[in-house]
Design a protein around this motif. Structure first.
Motif, PDB file in Angstrom:
ATOM      1  N   TRP A 224      40.565  54.830  30.591  1.00  0.00           N
ATOM      2  CA  TRP A 224      39.380  55.641  30.845  1.00  0.00           C
ATOM      3  C   TRP A 224      39.576  56.580  32.026  1.00  0.00           C
ATOM      4  O   TRP A 224      39.854  56.134  33.146  1.00  0.00           O
ATOM      5  N   LYS A 239      26.308  53.156  35.036  1.00  0.00           N
ATOM      6  CA  LYS A 239      26.675  53.487  33.656  1.00  0.00           C
ATOM      7  C   LYS A 239      28.122  53.086  33.365  1.00  0.00           C
ATOM      8  O   LYS A 239      28.442  52.639  32.265  1.00  0.00           O
ATOM      9  N   GLN A 240      29.005  53.241  34.356  1.00  0.00           N
ATOM     10  CA  GLN A 240      30.387  52.799  34.181  1.00  0.00           C
ATOM     11  C   GLN A 240      30.453  51.282  33.991  1.00  0.00           C
ATOM     12  O   GLN A 240      31.184  50.786  33.119  1.00  0.00           O
ATOM     13  N   VAL A 243      29.484  50.311  30.498  1.00  0.00           N
ATOM     14  CA  VAL A 243      30.531  50.563  29.510  1.00  0.00           C
ATOM     15  C   VAL A 243      31.559  49.439  29.525  1.00  0.00           C
ATOM     16  O   VAL A 243      31.948  48.907  28.470  1.00  0.00           O
ATOM     17  N   THR A 247      31.884  46.991  26.200  1.00  0.00           N
ATOM     18  CA  THR A 247      33.095  47.009  25.377  1.00  0.00           C
ATOM     19  C   THR A 247      33.792  45.659  25.346  1.00  0.00           C
ATOM     20  O   THR A 247      34.659  45.426  24.496  1.00  0.00           O
ATOM     21  N   THR A 458      29.396  56.464  24.773  1.00  0.00           N
ATOM     22  CA  THR A 458      28.053  55.902  24.747  1.00  0.00           C
ATOM     23  C   THR A 458      27.026  56.983  24.418  1.00  0.00           C
ATOM     24  O   THR A 458      26.991  58.031  25.070  1.00  0.00           O
ATOM     25  N   TRP A 472      26.778  58.706  28.917  1.00  0.00           N
ATOM     26  CA  TRP A 472      28.236  58.612  29.000  1.00  0.00           C
ATOM     27  C   TRP A 472      28.704  59.337  30.266  1.00  0.00           C
ATOM     28  O   TRP A 472      28.586  60.558  30.375  1.00  0.00           O
TER      29      TRP A 472
END
Length: 489
Positions: A224, A239-240, A243, A247, A458, A472
């Motif tokens: 990423w 937000k990170q 993710v 996942t 996302t 995202w």
């Protein structure tokens, strides 16, 4: 680590092995239209993957029609179509034959009645399956787990060591509730990827080895580019984190970490980490036993760690290669010939060769390696008209491309990672932005099989420059590859 055997593969029938999902939809559409209520896409959850009785009851309620003979009418319409229109799905017979050669038991698990299943079995060859379970054979059928549990019991196998192959969300729910790993091959309605679930476009992408890789201990690797640490997006750190957690990643190779992102994410997750220079980092839920490469690497370059995954060790590297000149612009917008495109990869090729040298120098016999990264260049596997030297160098060094291992056809599965935020060129909105796969999870050495690989974004990000509110928090898509740790062969 002990290799977990694949004990059985359990196949849905309609829409998975044979193209009957379409026939079922047509049969219900015919009856529904006759009742003055044609089907729409919104009706799919009540039709696809459902037994006759369920759809008949639903249709009776929807059309205020006495249920009476609705089930019989649906059955007759469907059976007439099956008798004349059974067509195996692409790759279905080849996969069944490959499993038979490997002596892997198979079962047919369907929500259709026995009479329909027997018609299909006759067309496919009933001897291809050791067991068949139909809607007539269990008190409850899909989406309940009963059909898959019944098939596993009849075969004498553990559901956790089996893979179910399905084409509808209803069937996926049934198989997952039974404890099976799932390969989803969507027919009429989409199915989202999820941990423990692999989504493919066709059974032609599925092999016995890929199915075996789904039932062993797993390592999920995410590559990423955080995009300046995520700064262009509001609340980017939260937000990170979402993710990474959503996942199910076990280890994350990061680029553009902006000095602090790796440590801050690791602290919030309670994970191990390695920050190298201002730009590169690795997050790991597993212990880090060694830090590899130059800890003071510059903005471009590579860094790695060795992690302990149970009794296994795996080397995981992250790399960021120079962003200019950018080959897709020169190829698609400027029309440069292949020789010039290859020549202009010189800087990135040098960085890749240095990375491969460091990987080789720090490696140990028997320890597999994973290389994540933003290479800022296309792959020779995607654009075969140009021998893109960076990915070729990695391949020649023994590293394989996990995404292309899972999705061999670049036309069917392009896997673009640049860019979900740039449908058009930033400096010239009249020109479409080339959409290319420039982020990778490569792997080499013994002990790793690819169970699944996919790109991750996302939500539906708004295009540049209206990006601050995006869910995202990056301008790249990420790449998530699920490996099975197979142990010595």
């Amino acid at each position: 680590m002990t290799r977990f055997p694949l004990q059985a593969v359990l196949f849905d029938m309609d829409g998975t092995l044979v193209d009957t999902e379409r026939l079922w939809w047509e049969a219900v559409q015919c009856v529904a239209t006759g009742l003055g209520r044609p089907l729409t896409e919104a009706d799919q959850p009540e039709v696809l993957g459902r037994p006759v009785e369920h759809t008949a009851d639903w249709l009776a309620r929807t059309t205020a029609t006495p249920s009476g003979r609705l089930g019989e009418r649906l059955h007759d319409e469907f059976t007439d179509r099956v008798r004349t229109g059974v067509v195996p799905r692409p790759g279905a017979l080849e996969l069944l034959d490959a499993l038979a050669r490997d002596d892997v038991p198979t079962a047919l698990v369907t929500a259709s009645p026995r009479s329909v299943a027997d018609t299909v079995l006759a067309a496919l060859g009933a001897d291809r399956f050791r067991v068949s379970v139909t809607a007539d054979d269990t008190p409850r059928t899909k989406p309940d787990p009963d059909p898959y549990l019944a098939a596993c019991a009849a075969l004498g196998v553990d559901p956790a060591r089996c893979v179910a192959v399905e084409d509808t969300a209803t069937g996926v729910s049934s198989a997952e509730a039974a404890g099976c790993a799932v390969v989803a091959v969507p027919s009429l309605a989409p199915i989202d990827a999820a941990p423990g679930r692999t989504v493919v476009a066709s059974l032609e992408e599925v092999t016995p080895d890929r199915l075996r890789a789904l039932v062993g201990p797993r390592l999920r690797v995410l590559s990423w580019n955080l995009w300046l640490g995520g700064a262009p997006v509001d609340d980017h750190r939260a937000k990170q984190l979402k993710v990474v957690l959503d996942t199910g990643a076990d280890v994350v190779g990061l680029q553009e970490t902006a000095h602090t992102a790796t440590a801050e994410l690791a602290d919030a997750l309670g994970w191990h980490h390695h920050q190298a220079g201002e730009n590169l980092g690795v997050l790991s839920r597993h212990p880090i036993t060694a830090r590899l490469g130059d800890p003071d690497v510059g903005f471009y370059g590579a860094a790695g760690v060795r992690i302990a995954v149970g009794s296994h060790e795996v080397d995981v590297w992250t790399a960021h290669l120079h962003c200019a000149p950018y080959g897709p612009y020169e190829a698609d917008l400027d029309g440069l010939p292949a020789a010039d495109l290859v020549a202009h990869e010189e800087v990135r090729l040098g960085q890749m060769r240095e990375t491969l040298g460091r990987i080789a120098a720090s490696g140990r016999p028997g320890v597999p390696v994973v290389l994540t990264g933003d290479f800022n260049c296309p792959s020779h596997l995607d654009r075969p008209d140009v021998p893109w030297p960076v990915t070729l160098a990695a391949e020649e060094a023994g590293l394989r491309d996990s995404y292309r291992r899972a999705h061999p056809d670049p036309v069917r599965s392009p896997g673009a990672t640049w860019s979900p935020l740039h449908p058009v060129h930033e400096d010239d909105p009249s020109r479409p932005e080339p959409q290319d796969r420039i982020d990778y999870v490569l792997y080499g050495g013994p002990g790793l099989d690819v169970a699944d690989s996919r790109t991750v974004v996302t939500g539906v990000p708004r295009a540049w420059p209206d990006v601050a509110g995006n869910d995202w928090p990056s301008d790249h898509a990420a790449v998530l590859t699920t490996f099975t740790l197979t142990g010595p062969r």
